[in-house]
Design a protein around this motif. Structure first.
Motif, PDB file in Angstrom:
ATOM      1  N   ASN A   1       0.836  -1.195   0.000  1.00 37.12           N
ATOM      2  CA  ASN A   1       0.000   0.000   0.000  1.00 37.12           C
ATOM      3  C   ASN A   1       0.874   1.249   0.000  1.00 37.12           C
ATOM      4  OD1 ASN A   1       1.021  -0.051   2.589  1.00 37.12           O
ATOM      5  ND2 ASN A   1      -0.868   0.596   3.535  1.00 37.12           N
ATOM      6  N   GLN A   2       0.261   2.390  -0.008  1.00 37.79           N
ATOM      7  CA  GLN A   2       1.003   3.648  -0.014  1.00 37.79           C
ATOM      8  C   GLN A   2       1.796   3.777   1.289  1.00 37.79           C
ATOM      9  OE1 GLN A   2      -1.387   7.002  -0.871  1.00 37.79           O
ATOM     10  NE2 GLN A   2       0.302   8.450  -0.756  1.00 37.79           N
ATOM     11  N   PRO A   3       3.057   4.176   1.199  1.00 38.57           N
ATOM     12  CA  PRO A   3       3.878   4.304   2.412  1.00 38.57           C
ATOM     13  C   PRO A   3       3.302   5.330   3.387  1.00 38.57           C
ATOM     14  CG  PRO A   3       5.235   4.467   0.440  1.00 38.57           C
ATOM     15  CD  PRO A   3       3.815   4.489  -0.002  1.00 38.57           C
ATOM     16  N   THR A   4       3.364   4.991   4.681  1.00 34.56           N
ATOM     17  CA  THR A   4       2.919   5.881   5.744  1.00 34.56           C
ATOM     18  C   THR A   4       4.146   6.341   6.520  1.00 34.56           C
ATOM     19  OG1 THR A   4       0.890   4.588   5.936  1.00 34.56           O
ATOM     20  CG2 THR A   4       1.410   6.075   7.747  1.00 34.56           C
ATOM     21  N   LEU A   5       4.348   7.648   6.613  1.00 34.82           N
ATOM     22  CA  LEU A   5       5.490   8.190   7.332  1.00 34.82           C
ATOM     23  C   LEU A   5       5.282   7.992   8.828  1.00 34.82           C
ATOM     24  CD1 LEU A   5       8.162   9.791   7.173  1.00 34.82           C
ATOM     25  CD2 LEU A   5       6.805  11.856   7.396  1.00 34.82           C
ATOM     26  N   ARG A   6       6.214   7.316   9.502  1.00 36.25           N
ATOM     27  CA  ARG A   6       6.129   7.054  10.937  1.00 36.25           C
ATOM     28  C   ARG A   6       7.035   7.971  11.758  1.00 36.25           C
ATOM     29  NH1 ARG A   6       1.492   4.926  11.869  1.00 36.25           N
ATOM     30  NH2 ARG A   6       1.140   3.087  10.618  1.00 36.25           N
ATOM     31  N   ALA A   7       8.216   8.267  11.245  1.00 37.38           N
ATOM     32  CA  ALA A   7       9.152   9.128  11.970  1.00 37.38           C
ATOM     33  C   ALA A   7      10.072   9.807  10.966  1.00 37.38           C
ATOM     34  CB  ALA A   7       9.966   8.315  12.965  1.00 37.38           C
ATOM     35  N   GLN A   8      10.586  10.972  11.373  1.00 36.90           N
ATOM     36  CA  GLN A   8      11.480  11.719  10.495  1.00 36.90           C
ATOM     37  C   GLN A   8      12.481  12.459  11.359  1.00 36.90           C
ATOM     38  OE1 GLN A   8       9.412  14.414   7.940  1.00 36.90           O
ATOM     39  NE2 GLN A   8      11.268  15.019   6.850  1.00 36.90           N
ATOM     40  N   TRP A   9      13.751  12.417  10.959  1.00 36.05           N
ATOM     41  CA  TRP A   9      14.799  13.158  11.648  1.00 36.05           C
ATOM     42  C   TRP A   9      15.875  13.496  10.631  1.00 36.05           C
ATOM     43  CZ3 TRP A   9      19.991  12.037  13.073  1.00 36.05           C
ATOM     44  CH2 TRP A   9      20.543  12.950  13.966  1.00 36.05           C
ATOM     45  N   ARG A  10      16.061  14.776  10.409  1.00 36.69           N
ATOM     46  CA  ARG A  10      17.019  15.313   9.447  1.00 36.69           C
ATOM     47  C   ARG A  10      16.876  14.647   8.084  1.00 36.69           C
ATOM     48  NH1 ARG A  10      22.279  17.329  12.683  1.00 36.69           N
ATOM     49  NH2 ARG A  10      21.139  18.154  14.453  1.00 36.69           N
ATOM     50  N   ILE A  11      17.858  13.843   7.654  1.00 39.27           N
ATOM     51  CA  ILE A  11      17.780  13.233   6.326  1.00 39.27           C
ATOM     52  C   ILE A  11      17.174  11.831   6.359  1.00 39.27           C
ATOM     53  CG2 ILE A  11      19.710  14.571   5.434  1.00 39.27           C
ATOM     54  CD1 ILE A  11      21.444  12.040   5.721  1.00 39.27           C
ATOM     55  N   PHE A  12      16.748  11.355   7.520  1.00 38.84           N
ATOM     56  CA  PHE A  12      16.211  10.008   7.675  1.00 38.84           C
ATOM     57  C   PHE A  12      14.694  10.045   7.825  1.00 38.84           C
ATOM     58  CE2 PHE A  12      20.449  10.058   9.629  1.00 38.84           C
ATOM     59  CZ  PHE A  12      21.080   9.116   8.838  1.00 38.84           C
ATOM     60  N   GLN A  13      14.022   9.146   7.132  1.00 38.45           N
ATOM     61  CA  GLN A  13      12.583   8.966   7.289  1.00 38.45           C
ATOM     62  C   GLN A  13      12.308   7.467   7.447  1.00 38.45           C
ATOM     63  OE1 GLN A  13      13.289  10.514   3.978  1.00 38.45           O
ATOM     64  NE2 GLN A  13      13.470  12.507   4.948  1.00 38.45           N
TER      65      GLN A  13
END
Length: 88
Positions: free
Chosen positions: A55-67
């Motif tokens: 399915n479509q990716p769901t963003l769980r966490a993000q920090w600087r250049i990392f998702q």
């Protein structure tokens, strides 16, 4: 750590071999894994599996250049780490 594990020497040869194998597998996975969008579907390709529809990716966490994204396949859920840079 792993280089001095169960050995009376300063550096364990078996530890170095295991470390090298892990590094090779990590690089191989990094190079040959991807998520692509085609015809309103997302395809996940891992080097040790066939292409899977997810399915479509769901963003769980993000920090600087990392998702960290979560993908739901037909049978399993996958968490993937995306490293991206801003293009100048």
């Amino acid at each position: 750590m792993i280089l001095g594990y169960e050995g009376n020497k300063a550096i364990s040869i078996s530890g170095i071999v295991v470390g090298i194998i892990f590094t090779i597998l990590l690089i191989y996975t990094w190079v040959f894994s991807y998520v692509a969008k085609s015809n309103d579907q997302f395809i996940l390709k891992l080097p040790y599996r066939t292409k899977m529809k997810v399915n479509q990716p769901t963003l769980r966490a993000q920090w600087r250049i990392f998702q960290i994204y979560q993908l739901k396949g037909e049978v399993q859920n996958y968490s993937i780490l995306v490293i991206s840079r801003k293009k100048r």
